[in-house]
Motif scaffolding. Structure first.
Motif, PDB file in Angstrom:
ATOM      1  N   GLN A  39      -0.564   6.916  -3.163  1.00 20.67           N
ATOM      2  CA  GLN A  39      -0.816   6.979  -1.707  1.00 20.67           C
ATOM      3  C   GLN A  39       0.269   7.785  -0.984  1.00 20.67           C
ATOM      4  O   GLN A  39       0.185   9.000  -0.965  1.00 20.67           O
ATOM      5  CB  GLN A  39      -0.968   5.570  -1.158  1.00 20.67           C
ATOM      6  CG  GLN A  39      -2.271   4.895  -1.595  1.00 20.67           C
ATOM      7  CD  GLN A  39      -2.738   3.861  -0.579  1.00 20.67           C
ATOM      8  OE1 GLN A  39      -2.101   3.605   0.421  1.00 20.67           O
ATOM      9  NE2 GLN A  39      -3.868   3.240  -0.812  1.00 20.67           N
ATOM     10  N   ARG A  55       0.155   1.967  -6.654  1.00 16.21           N
ATOM     11  CA  ARG A  55      -0.307   0.598  -6.818  1.00 16.21           C
ATOM     12  C   ARG A  55      -1.377   0.583  -7.895  1.00 16.21           C
ATOM     13  O   ARG A  55      -1.832   1.654  -8.261  1.00 16.21           O
ATOM     14  CB  ARG A  55      -0.832   0.037  -5.490  1.00 16.21           C
ATOM     15  CG  ARG A  55      -1.872   0.928  -4.841  1.00 16.21           C
ATOM     16  CD  ARG A  55      -2.338   0.428  -3.507  1.00 16.21           C
ATOM     17  NE  ARG A  55      -1.422   0.805  -2.433  1.00 16.21           N
ATOM     18  CZ  ARG A  55      -1.551   0.416  -1.168  1.00 16.21           C
ATOM     19  NH1 ARG A  55      -2.558  -0.366  -0.824  1.00 16.21           N
ATOM     20  NH2 ARG A  55      -0.712   0.789  -0.241  1.00 16.21           N
ATOM     21  N   THR A  85       2.722   1.502   1.651  1.00 16.53           N
ATOM     22  CA  THR A  85       1.846   2.114   2.655  1.00 16.53           C
ATOM     23  C   THR A  85       2.444   3.431   3.137  1.00 16.53           C
ATOM     24  O   THR A  85       1.729   4.362   3.488  1.00 16.53           O
ATOM     25  CB  THR A  85       1.681   1.149   3.843  1.00 16.53           C
ATOM     26  OG1 THR A  85       1.128  -0.072   3.349  1.00 16.53           O
ATOM     27  CG2 THR A  85       0.777   1.703   4.925  1.00 16.53           C
ATOM     28  N   TYR A 101       2.290  -2.522   4.488  1.00 18.16           N
ATOM     29  CA  TYR A 101       1.399  -3.191   5.455  1.00 18.16           C
ATOM     30  C   TYR A 101       1.015  -4.576   4.938  1.00 18.16           C
ATOM     31  O   TYR A 101       1.078  -5.564   5.660  1.00 18.16           O
ATOM     32  CB  TYR A 101       0.167  -2.311   5.629  1.00 18.16           C
ATOM     33  CG  TYR A 101      -0.908  -2.836   6.542  1.00 18.16           C
ATOM     34  CD1 TYR A 101      -0.925  -2.490   7.890  1.00 18.16           C
ATOM     35  CD2 TYR A 101      -1.937  -3.634   6.051  1.00 18.16           C
ATOM     36  CE1 TYR A 101      -1.944  -2.934   8.729  1.00 18.16           C
ATOM     37  CE2 TYR A 101      -2.951  -4.083   6.883  1.00 18.16           C
ATOM     38  CZ  TYR A 101      -2.943  -3.732   8.219  1.00 18.16           C
ATOM     39  OH  TYR A 101      -3.948  -4.175   9.043  1.00 18.16           O
ATOM     40  N   ASN A 102       0.611  -4.635   3.657  1.00 24.67           N
ATOM     41  CA  ASN A 102       0.090  -5.897   3.121  1.00 24.67           C
ATOM     42  C   ASN A 102       1.188  -6.935   2.906  1.00 24.67           C
ATOM     43  O   ASN A 102       0.955  -8.131   3.098  1.00 24.67           O
ATOM     44  CB  ASN A 102      -0.684  -5.634   1.823  1.00 24.67           C
ATOM     45  CG  ASN A 102      -1.934  -4.808   2.102  1.00 24.67           C
ATOM     46  OD1 ASN A 102      -2.790  -5.207   2.888  1.00 24.67           O
ATOM     47  ND2 ASN A 102      -2.016  -3.627   1.513  1.00 24.67           N
ATOM     48  N   HIS A 130       3.887  -0.305   8.993  1.00 28.82           N
ATOM     49  CA  HIS A 130       3.094   0.871   8.641  1.00 28.82           C
ATOM     50  C   HIS A 130       3.880   2.129   8.358  1.00 28.82           C
ATOM     51  O   HIS A 130       3.342   3.112   7.823  1.00 28.82           O
ATOM     52  CB  HIS A 130       2.021   1.140   9.696  1.00 28.82           C
ATOM     53  CG  HIS A 130       0.672   1.346   9.073  1.00 28.82           C
ATOM     54  ND1 HIS A 130       0.415   2.337   8.153  1.00 28.82           N
ATOM     55  CD2 HIS A 130      -0.484   0.664   9.212  1.00 28.82           C
ATOM     56  CE1 HIS A 130      -0.836   2.265   7.769  1.00 28.82           C
ATOM     57  NE2 HIS A 130      -1.406   1.255   8.378  1.00 28.82           N
ATOM     58  N   ARG A 179       1.768   2.870  14.497  1.00 32.54           N
ATOM     59  CA  ARG A 179       1.517   3.173  13.080  1.00 32.54           C
ATOM     60  C   ARG A 179       2.468   4.224  12.508  1.00 32.54           C
ATOM     61  O   ARG A 179       3.329   3.922  11.722  1.00 32.54           O
ATOM     62  CB  ARG A 179       0.067   3.658  12.963  1.00 32.54           C
ATOM     63  CG  ARG A 179      -0.461   3.775  11.563  1.00 32.54           C
ATOM     64  CD  ARG A 179      -1.927   4.219  11.623  1.00 32.54           C
ATOM     65  NE  ARG A 179      -2.659   3.898  10.431  1.00 32.54           N
ATOM     66  CZ  ARG A 179      -2.666   4.630   9.335  1.00 32.54           C
ATOM     67  NH1 ARG A 179      -1.952   5.731   9.277  1.00 32.54           N
ATOM     68  NH2 ARG A 179      -3.390   4.267   8.285  1.00 32.54           N
ATOM     69  N   GLU A 195      -2.691   2.885  16.184  1.00 29.91           N
ATOM     70  CA  GLU A 195      -3.959   2.875  15.433  1.00 29.91           C
ATOM     71  C   GLU A 195      -5.106   2.194  16.179  1.00 29.91           C
ATOM     72  O   GLU A 195      -6.233   2.676  16.187  1.00 29.91           O
ATOM     73  CB  GLU A 195      -3.743   2.154  14.091  1.00 29.91           C
ATOM     74  CG  GLU A 195      -5.031   1.916  13.312  1.00 29.91           C
ATOM     75  CD  GLU A 195      -4.833   1.343  11.923  1.00 29.91           C
ATOM     76  OE1 GLU A 195      -3.839   1.697  11.264  1.00 29.91           O
ATOM     77  OE2 GLU A 195      -5.671   0.524  11.489  1.00 29.91           O
ATOM     78  N   TRP A 230      -9.616   4.199  15.786  1.00 33.00           N
ATOM     79  CA  TRP A 230      -9.009   4.003  14.469  1.00 33.00           C
ATOM     80  C   TRP A 230      -8.097   5.197  14.145  1.00 33.00           C
ATOM     81  O   TRP A 230      -8.372   5.980  13.259  1.00 33.00           O
ATOM     82  CB  TRP A 230     -10.115   3.844  13.412  1.00 33.00           C
ATOM     83  CG  TRP A 230      -9.688   3.208  12.140  1.00 33.00           C
ATOM     84  CD1 TRP A 230      -8.678   2.327  11.927  1.00 33.00           C
ATOM     85  CD2 TRP A 230     -10.325   3.419  10.853  1.00 33.00           C
ATOM     86  NE1 TRP A 230      -8.631   1.959  10.605  1.00 33.00           N
ATOM     87  CE2 TRP A 230      -9.635   2.601   9.934  1.00 33.00           C
ATOM     88  CE3 TRP A 230     -11.400   4.185  10.412  1.00 33.00           C
ATOM     89  CZ2 TRP A 230      -9.982   2.554   8.574  1.00 33.00           C
ATOM     90  CZ3 TRP A 230     -11.752   4.131   9.075  1.00 33.00           C
ATOM     91  CH2 TRP A 230     -11.052   3.335   8.172  1.00 33.00           C
ATOM     92  N   ARG A 248      -9.868   8.288  12.738  1.00 32.28           N
ATOM     93  CA  ARG A 248     -10.753   8.270  11.571  1.00 32.28           C
ATOM     94  C   ARG A 248     -12.223   8.041  11.900  1.00 32.28           C
ATOM     95  O   ARG A 248     -13.095   8.565  11.240  1.00 32.28           O
ATOM     96  CB  ARG A 248     -10.247   7.214  10.574  1.00 32.28           C
ATOM     97  CG  ARG A 248      -9.005   7.663   9.852  1.00 32.28           C
ATOM     98  CD  ARG A 248      -8.374   6.537   9.078  1.00 32.28           C
ATOM     99  NE  ARG A 248      -7.579   5.671   9.937  1.00 32.28           N
ATOM    100  CZ  ARG A 248      -6.895   4.624   9.509  1.00 32.28           C
ATOM    101  NH1 ARG A 248      -6.918   4.295   8.238  1.00 32.28           N
ATOM    102  NH2 ARG A 248      -6.181   3.903  10.356  1.00 32.28           N
ATOM    103  N   ARG A 278      -7.362  10.451   7.173  1.00 31.86           N
ATOM    104  CA  ARG A 278      -6.286   9.444   7.217  1.00 31.86           C
ATOM    105  C   ARG A 278      -4.911  10.110   7.204  1.00 31.86           C
ATOM    106  O   ARG A 278      -3.943   9.553   7.708  1.00 31.86           O
ATOM    107  CB  ARG A 278      -6.438   8.474   6.046  1.00 31.86           C
ATOM    108  CG  ARG A 278      -5.347   7.419   6.032  1.00 31.86           C
ATOM    109  CD  ARG A 278      -5.672   6.199   5.242  1.00 31.86           C
ATOM    110  NE  ARG A 278      -4.466   5.395   5.062  1.00 31.86           N
ATOM    111  CZ  ARG A 278      -4.445   4.214   4.509  1.00 31.86           C
ATOM    112  NH1 ARG A 278      -5.552   3.658   4.083  1.00 31.86           N
ATOM    113  NH2 ARG A 278      -3.308   3.556   4.365  1.00 31.86           N
TER     114      ARG A 278
HETATM  115  O1  LIG Z   1      -4.736   2.435   7.984  1.00 37.00           O
HETATM  116  C1  LIG Z   1      -4.800   1.359   7.537  1.00 37.00           C
HETATM  117  O2  LIG Z   1      -3.824   0.914   6.703  1.00 37.00           O
HETATM  118  C2  LIG Z   1      -3.733  -0.433   6.319  1.00 37.00           C
HETATM  119  C3  LIG Z   1      -2.849  -0.537   5.110  1.00 37.00           C
HETATM  120  O3  LIG Z   1      -3.253   0.319   4.166  1.00 37.00           O
HETATM  121  P1  LIG Z   1      -2.835   0.254   2.681  1.00 37.00           P
HETATM  122  O4  LIG Z   1      -3.413   1.511   2.144  1.00 37.00           O
HETATM  123  O5  LIG Z   1      -1.373   0.196   2.583  1.00 37.00           O
HETATM  124  O6  LIG Z   1      -3.476  -0.980   2.079  1.00 37.00           O
HETATM  125  C4  LIG Z   1      -5.113  -0.951   6.115  1.00 37.00           C
HETATM  126  O7  LIG Z   1      -5.183  -2.194   5.588  1.00 37.00           O
HETATM  127  C5  LIG Z   1      -5.818  -0.849   7.456  1.00 37.00           C
HETATM  128  O8  LIG Z   1      -7.067  -1.443   7.410  1.00 37.00           O
HETATM  129  C6  LIG Z   1      -5.995   0.576   7.765  1.00 37.00           C
HETATM  130  O9  LIG Z   1      -6.520   0.788   9.004  1.00 37.00           O
END
Ligand SMILES: O=C1O[C@H](COP(=O)(O)O)[C@@H](O)[C@H](O)[C@H]1O
Length: 331
Positions: A39, A55, A85, A101-102, A130, A179, A195, A230, A248, A278
């Motif tokens: 990513q 990942r 992220t 982010y997660n 983010h 973001r 975002e 978004w 997006r 994105r």
């Molecule tokens: O742009 C976004 O990013 C988050 C986190 O993304 P990730 O690729 O690190 O999992 C995502 O969960 C969110 O829905 C989205 O809008």
């Protein structure tokens, strides 16, 4: 100046390496099969390495960049505490920052001769973290926590530790979702894309007492847009004259001009682009923009034209599946 474009396609686990030709075209140099869903990516300040976050086994991989054609060779890796992220470095090439982010955290990984080594810091409690963005003076790390509508401010120490500043954060309007961000080359302003409401905030950094103030908020969508907002990415040209941000849902890139001192943005136009953009980026001469369509599986190359910085499409190219990150390196 030679330039290389790198695109990350997590669904097919590939990095495509492209030569950016001066007349406005791309030539494929290499396709790298990555051991994981690739990513975020960033080039080291000395241009010797490309760092990429992968990942589901959370790691940062370092690829050595060939000086002649930009081709990549896997060199080293280090674990990360959460799904990467966003990846960035400090300006001296001593540390990698990864926002998750997660996992809701930002981490600092020490670099030794450009290679990622041990993790020296993890700050948790940053919901929807983010990105991590080092200030031009290499002192303050700006970390947007999207779900908390705040950007946390940390002082980076010489050994890579992060200490919350006073004040420890700046806040956006409720529900904005900060973001990604960029700094103006004059170091006096920062621009943050939000975002969840697809707006851009201008933050002034030039207060003699160090106060950071929001001086403008702009809706980045056309006035007749009624769908879900978004927004994703934001970039500035090296001369500080033009700013671009993407959304997006609409698959639009909003084109802004920037006032001479950096304090005021004005919308100049909207460029329809690849489906679900994105990630995008601008080349080092400020002449080209490359946008990735997460759902079109293509990238588009644009020339940045005239006083308004409008975009003229020069070509589109198939990449891997789900492209979502673009980096341009000059060497
Ligand atoms: O742009 C976004 O990013 C988050 C986190 O993304 P990730 O690729 O690190 O999992 C995502 O969960 C969110 O829905 C989205 O809008």
């Amino acid at each position: 100046m030679k330039q290389t474009v790198y695109t990350a396609s997590p669904e097919s686990q590939q990095i495509h390496v492209w030569r950016l030709n001066a007349e406005g075209s791309l030539t494929l140099v290499q396709v790298v099969d990555v051991p994981g869903q690739v990513q975020p990516m960033v080039v080291s300040p000395d241009k010797r390495f490309l760092y990429v976050g992968v990942r589901p086994e959370f790691r940062v991989l370092a690829y050595r960049i060939a000086p002649d054609d930009g081709a990549l060779t896997y060199t080293a890796e280090a674990p990360l505490p959460g799904s990467p992220t966003h990846i960035s470095t400090d300006r001296k090439g001593q540390f990698i920052f990864s926002g998750s982010y997660n996992a809701g955290c930002v981490s600092v990984t020490r670099l030794e001769d450009g290679l990622p080594r041990d993790s020296v810091e993890v700050v948790e409690g940053l919901e929807g973290c983010h990105s991590a963005n080092i200030s031009p003076d290499n002192r303050t790390l700006w970390v947007p926590a999207l779900k908390q509508d705040r950007i946390c401010l940390f002082t980076l120490s010489d050994d890579g530790h992060l200490a919350a500043q006073t004040p420890a954060e700046i806040t956006t309007v409720e529900g904005a979702g900060p973001r990604h961000m960029v700094f103006h080359p004059n170091q006096q302003y920062a621009y943050v894309v939000n975002e969840l409401n697809s707006s851009v905030d201008v933050w002034a950094l030039n207060d003699p007492n160090g106060k950071i103030e929001r001086v403008q908020t702009l809706d980045m969508m056309p006035s007749d847009f009624t769908d879900t907002r978004w927004a994703a990415d934001i970039h500035i040209t090296p001369d500080g004259r033009h700013l671009y941000a993407c959304d997006r849902t609409s698959s639009l890139i909003t084109i802004f001009s920037i006032s001479e001192d950096g304090s005021v943005l004005a919308i100049e136009g909207f460029q329809p682009t690849e489906t679900q953009p994105r990630g995008f980026n601008i080349d080092n001469s400020g002449k080209f923009l490359v946008a990735a369509g997460q759902k079109s599986h293509h990238i588009a190359l644009y020339e940045i034209k005239g006083e308004q910085g409008l975009l003229e499409e020069k070509g589109r190219y198939a990449v891997g599946q789900g492209p979502m990150w673009v980096v341009v390196n000059a060497h």
